[in-house]
Design a protein around this motif. Sequence first.
Motif, mmCIF file in Angstrom:
data_model
loop_
_atom_site.group_PDB
_atom_site.id
_atom_site.type_symbol
_atom_site.label_atom_id
_atom_site.label_comp_id
_atom_site.label_asym_id
_atom_site.label_seq_id
_atom_site.Cartn_x
_atom_site.Cartn_y
_atom_site.Cartn_z
ATOM 1 N N PRO A 201 -75.747 72.087 -29.368
ATOM 2 C CA PRO A 201 -77.038 72.605 -28.876
ATOM 3 C C PRO A 201 -76.893 73.330 -27.534
ATOM 4 C CG PRO A 201 -76.903 70.233 -28.572
ATOM 5 C CD PRO A 201 -75.693 70.617 -29.378
ATOM 6 N N PHE A 202 -77.963 74.029 -27.161
ATOM 7 C CA PHE A 202 -78.018 74.752 -25.894
ATOM 8 C C PHE A 202 -78.915 74.015 -24.910
ATOM 9 C CE2 PHE A 202 -77.120 78.326 -28.838
ATOM 10 C CZ PHE A 202 -75.986 78.823 -28.226
ATOM 11 N N THR A 203 -78.710 74.286 -23.640
ATOM 12 C CA THR A 203 -79.608 73.736 -22.621
ATOM 13 C C THR A 203 -80.818 74.640 -22.404
ATOM 14 O OG1 THR A 203 -78.281 74.832 -20.919
ATOM 15 C CG2 THR A 203 -77.736 72.542 -21.434
ATOM 16 N N LYS A 204 -80.646 75.946 -22.606
ATOM 17 C CA LYS A 204 -81.756 76.898 -22.440
ATOM 18 C C LYS A 204 -81.825 77.780 -23.688
ATOM 19 C CE LYS A 204 -81.617 77.099 -17.399
ATOM 20 N NZ LYS A 204 -82.963 76.541 -17.205
ATOM 21 N N PRO A 205 -82.375 77.274 -24.777
ATOM 22 C CA PRO A 205 -82.343 78.016 -26.044
ATOM 23 C C PRO A 205 -83.103 79.334 -26.016
ATOM 24 C CG PRO A 205 -83.748 76.061 -26.209
ATOM 25 C CD PRO A 205 -83.023 75.951 -24.919
ATOM 26 N N SER A 206 -84.222 79.399 -25.296
ATOM 27 C CA SER A 206 -84.999 80.651 -25.271
ATOM 28 C C SER A 206 -84.199 81.776 -24.636
ATOM 29 C CB SER A 206 -86.312 80.444 -24.505
ATOM 30 O OG SER A 206 -87.109 79.470 -25.123
ATOM 31 N N LEU A 207 -83.512 81.464 -23.557
ATOM 32 C CA LEU A 207 -82.689 82.464 -22.885
ATOM 33 C C LEU A 207 -81.524 82.884 -23.777
ATOM 34 C CD1 LEU A 207 -82.170 84.004 -20.233
ATOM 35 C CD2 LEU A 207 -80.808 82.053 -19.477
ATOM 36 N N VAL A 208 -80.948 81.918 -24.460
ATOM 37 C CA VAL A 208 -79.824 82.211 -25.355
ATOM 38 C C VAL A 208 -80.278 83.100 -26.510
ATOM 39 C CG1 VAL A 208 -78.182 81.187 -26.977
ATOM 40 C CG2 VAL A 208 -78.576 80.115 -24.763
ATOM 41 N N PHE A 209 -81.492 82.865 -27.015
ATOM 42 C CA PHE A 209 -81.999 83.684 -28.122
ATOM 43 C C PHE A 209 -82.117 85.149 -27.704
ATOM 44 C CE2 PHE A 209 -85.702 85.656 -30.190
ATOM 45 C CZ PHE A 209 -85.238 85.664 -31.504
ATOM 46 N N LYS A 210 -82.655 85.405 -26.519
ATOM 47 C CA LYS A 210 -82.762 86.785 -26.036
ATOM 48 C C LYS A 210 -81.380 87.420 -25.914
ATOM 49 C CE LYS A 210 -87.017 85.944 -23.389
ATOM 50 N NZ LYS A 210 -87.611 85.917 -22.042
ATOM 51 N N ASP A 211 -80.430 86.652 -25.408
ATOM 52 C CA ASP A 211 -79.074 87.170 -25.264
ATOM 53 C C ASP A 211 -78.452 87.460 -26.630
ATOM 54 O OD1 ASP A 211 -76.848 87.861 -23.615
ATOM 55 O OD2 ASP A 211 -75.861 86.029 -24.270
ATOM 56 N N ALA A 212 -78.730 86.590 -27.618
ATOM 57 C CA ALA A 212 -78.180 86.793 -28.961
ATOM 58 C C ALA A 212 -78.730 88.060 -29.597
ATOM 59 C CB ALA A 212 -78.499 85.581 -29.837
ATOM 60 N N ARG A 233 -76.269 78.182 -34.007
ATOM 61 C CA ARG A 233 -76.519 76.999 -33.176
ATOM 62 C C ARG A 233 -78.014 76.792 -32.941
ATOM 63 N NH1 ARG A 233 -72.506 77.812 -28.145
ATOM 64 N NH2 ARG A 233 -73.619 75.938 -27.435
ATOM 65 N N LEU A 234 -78.738 77.872 -32.757
ATOM 66 C CA LEU A 234 -80.197 77.763 -32.619
ATOM 67 C C LEU A 234 -80.818 77.233 -33.907
ATOM 68 C CD1 LEU A 234 -80.930 81.127 -30.760
ATOM 69 C CD2 LEU A 234 -81.186 78.835 -29.802
ATOM 70 N N ALA A 235 -80.314 77.684 -35.048
ATOM 71 C CA ALA A 235 -80.858 77.227 -36.334
ATOM 72 C C ALA A 235 -80.615 75.738 -36.531
ATOM 73 C CB ALA A 235 -80.230 78.027 -37.474
ATOM 74 N N HIS A 236 -79.482 75.238 -36.077
ATOM 75 C CA HIS A 236 -79.154 73.820 -36.270
ATOM 76 C C HIS A 236 -79.865 72.908 -35.278
ATOM 77 C CE1 HIS A 236 -76.006 73.665 -39.406
ATOM 78 N NE2 HIS A 236 -75.804 74.933 -39.068
#
Length: 707
Positions: A201-212, A233-236
């Motif tokens: 998992p991520f600690t900051k998923p929203s930020l990671v989604f924008k980067d993805a 990883r976001l899906a899981h």
Amino acid sequence: MIPLDDDSELVTVIGKGVFDGDSVKERERSNSINRRTDRSNSLSKSMSSGYGTLKEQISEFSKESDEEVDSLQMSKGLKERAQLKKKERQEEAAAARRLLKEKEEALQAAEEQRRLEQEQEQKRKRREQQEAAAERRRELAERRKHEETNADFNPELIIAGNAPGKSSSSTSATDPARSRTRSPVLSAHSQYAPIEEELRPFTKPSLVFKDAMRLIADSDWSNKIEAMTKIRRLAHHHTDVLMASVHSVTLALISEVQNLRSQVARYAIITLADMFSTLKRSMDPELETCAKVLLQKNGESNEFIRAELEKTLSAMVSDSTPQRCLAAFIAGGSQHKIVQVRKVTAQHMSALCDKLGPGKLLSGVKDLTDKVIPALAVMCRDPSQQARWYARKILLSISEHPEFESMLAKYTTSTDFREVKQIVENLRLKGLGGIPNDTPSATGARRTGTMTRGSRTNSAESNVSGASSVVSRKSAVSAQASEEATQLIKKMSSTQWSERNKSISDLVEVVHHRPKVLAAQPIKIFDKYAMLVKDSNSKVALHALDTLASILVDVKQEISLASLTLLVQNTAAGLASKNAEMYKKASNLLDAFINNLDHVLLFHPFVQVTVNATAKTKPDIIDRVSYLAKKVYSAKPKQVTLHGLPLAWNLVRSLSTTGSTAVLREAVTDYIKNLYGLMGPGLFEYCSSAPDSNPQLVAMVRELSGA
């Protein structure tokens, strides 16, 4: 003389004759007295009368005085009221001034607050960017650490179309420089990496989604792989983040499924499988789009890709709404021209029909019974034995339902009804039997096509001219050559245009005098060189175009298919330039590709570029595609059928919907005439069977072809 006290006594004396004087005088005196008395009485009376008049005058004066007093008092009251009103107005003006001042102060405070908020937002964004960069650095460090423990994986061998195994290990052993320079992104993302390390998992998923979403739109294939790993990883672990943007993510992944680089396409397919498995019915709106593209890819791809496609299609069947999924499979593959697609469609339709059951299938529900029955009526007579077997299996399972014949009669023609009923009766008598193999001819044709594509992909990834692949090279590349190649790549990526321009001259020197440097990292070198072809600095772009045309014969053995596709795409972009020299050099390089490289390998990249080209550049590219179609059809007619016909249909539709210039229409007309000369009526058959076909477009194709 006797004193007289008053007139009465005098009268008495005179009357009694006391005096003897002249009576006349006395009489006169008496008369005078009487007159005085009368006058006195008259005066008294007059005075009495005057007093009344005076009293009236005094009363009238008093009344007037009272009125004047009242008037004065009234004037005094008005003056006081006027002064009071003036005072009130002054107070109101003062209050308005105070309010205006308060508003100005409030505006100043709000402006100051807004400025502070903007500063805080900028600080927050900078902090998020720093955190994202730190996260990416941390991930990269972990991937590199994991790479050291994953010695059996060599991404360049995967890119060349060879699965890792003994050959990979031996190559790594004999080629330490290649092992050290392999991509850390792919090694962490490969199917051989542990799931626990890859999908945490991520600690900051929203930020990671924008980067993805930013990375997946990048032209660098390694960034695309990294983006899709983040989406997995976001899906899981963070499905809520993906829920809000399922459609945009799906469209991005569908686009990558069609990527020419097999590793990118394969990983996009894997990512879609994870999304179907984790998001489940939230993916229902995307079923039709996904089914259409994945089934088409199944018909075009080799077994390496088909294995992942099968997993993704199975995830669709198991985790989405059966009714909507069944409708998506019917729309995407039940009447497809490719046998493999129809077979896979029938197989998954059978699984979905088993889940729904005969009662649901024959319930008369809209978009279910009215689609399933006509599709089965066609597929049960399919040329493919396996597609036919699965369709007949479904018919046999629902034939015992009391509504079967009525629904069959309702949704099929009388001829189809009789034939399907006869097939069902035969199945009841003889049974369904086991799953058959396709006929030898069909199998042979299919396998031949698959092996041709597979072998072509493998050889093309390592050698455009069909020479020996990367794996077959016996000579080891020295560590010094690998280091020089890395430095050359860094120069090509420099922020200074002069450095980038010098790197082009350095490449020429490498090609002519140090070919081992180019052989160390050919894919990365030409991927970076492709970006120089459309560099923002016109001097660099012109130099890159001119240089590649001059050294193409010497380097063609080192250009991979993916790099070639990127080179063709970026070179074609130069045709849109207003700079006449840029247009000329871009046109010369495209012609150099056609004159020096394999036409079969060039055909698909040129078709892709044509689809995405602007109206200004499209005529030039269509002319080259038309030339390539003639050359390719004699050797590989299936390539023209597979890629050239869809392009023709796309061009005709664009002419009918958006209009066109005379030059573009002329180019499209020449291309259609060329295809008709090669394929004959097969061109019209394809257009008539296209999913979005209509009589007007087919008639337009006939008109353009001159038939």
